[in-house]
Design an enzyme around this catalytic site. Structure first.
Site, PDB file in Angstrom:
ATOM      1  CG  HIS A 254      -2.202  -1.353   6.022  1.00 37.28           C
ATOM      2  ND1 HIS A 254      -3.581  -1.388   6.047  1.00 37.28           N
ATOM      3  CD2 HIS A 254      -1.873  -0.437   5.066  1.00 37.28           C
ATOM      4  CE1 HIS A 254      -4.058  -0.550   5.140  1.00 37.28           C
ATOM      5  NE2 HIS A 254      -3.049   0.042   4.528  1.00 37.28           N
TER       6      HIS A 254
ATOM      7  NE  ARG B 233      -3.975  -2.025   0.200  1.00 37.94           N
ATOM      8  CZ  ARG B 233      -5.051  -1.985   0.963  1.00 37.94           C
ATOM      9  NH1 ARG B 233      -5.288  -0.944   1.734  1.00 37.94           N
ATOM     10  NH2 ARG B 233      -5.910  -2.989   0.958  1.00 37.94           N
TER      11      ARG B 233
ATOM     12  CB  CYS C  58      -6.401  -0.788  11.320  1.00 38.38           C
ATOM     13  SG  CYS C  58      -7.184  -2.350  11.146  1.00 38.38           S
TER      14      CYS C  58
END
Ligand code: ARG
Length: 297
Positions: A177, A148, A273
């Site tokens: 991530h 990403r 997150c």
């Protein structure tokens, strides 16, 4: 740290699993009964908020936006330190529509006095605290790149915050991530999932941690999104852990709170997150940063 830990969360009313931009996402499962899934997701979101508050945190909830289901993961909205926010640039077109509502929400936080400065990553991709995790025990960011976030974003983060960054290139699409596979804890340990990290990332980690500070997560811990955890003092809040992980962390003096976040794991996300810490300060860092290299100061 004396100020109350403050977490941004996004109201889950617009949450759904509508597309697949990572290998965990199951739009078909969600689509079979969207109302039941949204109900369960709302319960999970409330349970996480309750756990953060019970641990002494404060939660500020912003509204989501219709058509932007992943706005429920505000860790990806920005990197925040010392009252400054550096807004994300999303790689996937599906999430780029979050940028305008997030810019408005962060401007609102600035006007409320919760932030002093808001800027944005320019000319490359970077997905916020999901790929730039502040390590308060060491006084630097661990910055992920790969699926990403662009590697060159690390320089902008170092320059904007004036703090060191340590690069952690990611190895797989599955752990897309950094926060899915890497979690610095308040006592200086790092909980991490080795197969998700490149050789360069493991070297960087080994250079900056003692062996007794490295806590390896196993396949089951990583797949249950337990590495995607929020550490507040000696409390660690995570998606329901296996007994073995709970025991290992308890042995180290942490209190582990498991929350049912199954509906968010369906989107490839967990506790960390679903939050964004707003009040982190570099002054609270335990270790002087001077021993670490500052990238493009
Ligand atoms: N569905 C979201 C995405 O793929 C999940 C994001 C989870 N965020 C995180 N920081 N791990 O972008």
């Amino acid at each position: 740290m004396t100020a109350q830990a403050t977490y941004l969360m996004t109201d889950p009313a617009h949450y759904q699993v509508a597309y697949a931009i990572n290998p965990w996402m199951k739009p078909g499962v969600w689509g079979a009964d969207p109302a039941a899934h949204l109900g369960a997701a709302t319960n999970g979101w409330r349970a996480l908020r309750g756990a953060l508050e019970a641990a002494g945190g404060k939660v500020i909830a912003i509204p989501g936006a219709a058509g932007q289901p992943d706005m429920v993961f505000p860790a990806n909205a920005a990197v925040v330190l010392d009252g400054k926010a550096l807004l994300a640039r999303f790689r996937c077109p599906e999430r780029q529509g979050e940028e305008a509502p997030l810019a408005a929400a962060f401007d609102g936080l600035r006007r409320q006095g919760l932030l002093t400065e808001v800027a944005a990553i320019e000319g490359c991709f970077h997905e916020g605290a999901g790929d730039a995790i502040w390590d308060a025990a060491r006084g630097h960011f661990w910055v992920g790149s790969g699926p990403r976030s662009s590697p060159e974003a690390a320089d902008q983060i170092a320059a904007f915050f004036g703090r060191p960054v340590v690069r952690i290139p990611l190895a797989t699409e599955q752990y897309y991530h950094l926060d899915t596979c890497f979690c610095p804890l308040s006592g200086g340990e790092v909980l991490y999932y080795p197969p998700a990290l490149t050789g360069a990332a493991l070297t960087a980690l080994y250079d900056r941690t003692r062996p007794d500070q490295r806590l390896e997560a196993d396949d089951e811990d990583a797949e249950a999104f337990c590495v995607n955890a929020v550490c507040l003092g000696r409390t660690i809040i995570m998606a329901e852990p296996r007994p073995r992980l709970r025991a290992r962390l308890t042995e180290r003096g942490y209190r582990v709170i498991g929350v049912d976040l199954a509906e968010f794991i369906l989107s490839g996300g967990g506790a960390f997150c679903m939050t964004l810490r707003l009040d982190l300060t570099s002054a609270a860092a335990a270790a002087p940063a001077a021993t670490l290299e500052l990238v493009n100061p």
